[in-house]
Design an enzyme around this catalytic site. Structure first.
Site, PDB file in Angstrom:
ATOM      1  N   CYS A  91      -0.176  -0.577   1.663  1.00  0.00           N
ATOM      2  CA  CYS A  91       0.643   0.142   0.684  1.00  0.00           C
ATOM      3  C   CYS A  91       1.577  -0.773  -0.099  1.00  0.00           C
ATOM      4  O   CYS A  91       2.056  -0.399  -1.167  1.00  0.00           O
ATOM      5  CB  CYS A  91       1.458   1.235   1.366  1.00  0.00           C
ATOM      6  SG  CYS A  91       0.453   2.558   2.080  1.00  0.00           S
ATOM      7  N   HIS A 345       2.105   8.729  -4.372  1.00  0.00           N
ATOM      8  CA  HIS A 345       1.967   7.419  -3.731  1.00  0.00           C
ATOM      9  C   HIS A 345       0.551   6.886  -3.940  1.00  0.00           C
ATOM     10  O   HIS A 345      -0.271   6.900  -3.034  1.00  0.00           O
ATOM     11  CB  HIS A 345       2.295   7.568  -2.244  1.00  0.00           C
ATOM     12  CG  HIS A 345       2.170   6.329  -1.425  1.00  0.00           C
ATOM     13  ND1 HIS A 345       2.194   5.048  -1.962  1.00  0.00           N
ATOM     14  CD2 HIS A 345       2.018   6.166  -0.078  1.00  0.00           C
ATOM     15  CE1 HIS A 345       2.065   4.168  -0.985  1.00  0.00           C
ATOM     16  NE2 HIS A 345       1.949   4.820   0.170  1.00  0.00           N
ATOM     17  N   CYS A 375       6.907   0.564   3.745  1.00  0.00           N
ATOM     18  CA  CYS A 375       6.136   0.539   4.990  1.00  0.00           C
ATOM     19  C   CYS A 375       4.662   0.356   4.645  1.00  0.00           C
ATOM     20  O   CYS A 375       4.190   0.844   3.617  1.00  0.00           O
ATOM     21  CB  CYS A 375       6.359   1.813   5.786  1.00  0.00           C
ATOM     22  SG  CYS A 375       5.934   3.343   4.922  1.00  0.00           S
TER      23      CYS A 375
END
Length: 389
Positions: A91, A345, A375
């Site tokens: 990510c 996201h 994260c």
């Protein structure tokens, strides 16, 4: 030593990662190309001057495979002489792209570089890059973790259990994210960073009018009997309402040396001040934002009180709430224009998206320092401190 500065940062509106989403029919290559083209058009920069384009993509499969950043820059009309590479730190992929770009400038390897990212989660679903892999873990990994790890949703549940974060607190956090994003949209806070595409002019996932009652009615998203038996401490409070949705989007950040920016008559938005990467327990997976924040502050010689705005990726509400509990962050300075729960996201794009949002928000609010942390799967995290100029 050269200073690395951000001259501009742009992103697409984020679309829902569903077949009905506004960006579902946009090929991921074209989606990234749109931000790359917008970046040079907004600044007037001749793309032939770009030394490299570093793109972040997580699911490198299909149209997102085979160094798709190179195809995207060609689709954006950049000269054939401009090189590209594609990186994967899950990510945080495009935040890592920002780090690599800035570090290259500081080292003197680059004068001008673009850090970018994209993910079309509706067109290239998560996990498709592992299809056909007989053993993606290997024997050594399996020996070290004989009981196996867990998916991100279960990791978010483990975090909620460990830090005593209730379902109501996570739902309240989610409602705040949507409310802040909706208000930011209304007052035009995102207009200076958006490059509309495919008829989409604002972020598609923002929802208003939600209540604690409507969120409380949602079922747990990740519960299964085997996992429940393995982790009896989990109360199963993570839902689609307090987690980030599947999304499509891209973002791009123009980074160069302060000297080169001055030569070109370009006024930077921010200086890239300090960088850190950190790792933590891969079972809990999403907790490394805590040590990465501490590490980057230590490298910057700053404290939490010195930071005016934080962008902490809202993969799950429990992640940000646990981070805040450990760092003592003022919630009024965290994700002030909403976060990924509301905005979306798009994995590989999110690092550059958060950076785009952060530098523009620092100018809107008149802050000096901003800190971004994400994260990342595998127990990883990037953290970055920027200084508004």
């Amino acid at each position: 030593m050269p200073e690395a500065v951000i001259v501009d940062a742009v992103r697409t509106p984020i679309g829902k990662g569903k077949p009905t989403g506004a960006l579902h029919d946009v090929n991921a290559v074209d989606l990234l190309a749109h931000s790359l083209e917008a970046l040079t058009a907004r600044t007037g920069l001749d793309p032939a001057l770009v030394d490299d384009v570093i793109g972040g993509v997580v699911t490198q499969h299909g149209e997102q495979a085979a160094n798709m950043t190179r195809r995207a820059l060609l689709a954006a009309g950049y000269p054939e002489s401009v090189p590209a590479t594609t990186v994967d730190r899950q990510c945080g992929s495009s935040q890592q792209a920002v780090h690599f770009a800035a570090q290259g400038v500081i080292a003197g390897a680059y004068d001008i570089v673009v850090a970018a990212g994209v993910e079309s989660m509706g067109r290239v679903p998560m996990g498709t890059n592992l299809v056909g892999s007989a053993d993606p873990l290997g024997s050594g990994f399996a020996k070290r973790y004989p009981e196996g790890l867990v998916g991100q949703g279960v990791a978010a549940e483990l975090i909620a259990a460990r830090w005593g974060i209730s379902r109501q607190r996570m739902d309240e956090f989610a409602l705040t994210s949507h409310a802040r994003a909706a208000e930011a949209t209304r007052r035009g806070a995102f207009e200076g960073q958006l490059a509309p595409i495919g008829g989409l002019t604002t972020d598609e996932g923002i929802r208003e009018g939600g209540t604690l009652d409507t969120l409380a009615a949602l079922r747990p998203a990740y519960r299964d009997d085997d996992t429940a038996a393995r982790f009896p401490q989990i109360t199963w409070d993570v839902t689609a309402g307090n987690a980030s949705p599947l999304s499509n989007g891209s973002a791009a950040v123009l980074i160069m040396s302060a000297e080169r920016a001055a030569e070109l008559g370009l006024r930077p938005l921010a200086r890239l001040h300090s960088f850190a990467v950190a790792a933590d327990d891969p079972l809990y997976m999403l907790t490394a934002v805590i040590p990465s924040t501490r590490k980057v502050l230590d490298r910057a010689g700053l404290s939490m009180d010195d930071i005016d705005l934080f962008e902490i990726n809202e993969a799950f509400a429990s992640v940000v709430l646990a981070w805040a509990a450990e760092t003592g962050a003022d919630p009024d300075r965290v994700n002030v224009n909403g976060g990924a729960i509301a905005l979306g996201h798009p994995l590989g794009a999110s690092g550059a998206r958060l950076m785009t949002t952060l530098v523009h928000a620092l100018h809107e609010h008149g802050g000096r320092y901003g800190l971004q942390a994400m994260c990342e799967a595998g127990g990883l995290s990037n953290a970055t401190v920027v200084e508004r100029l």
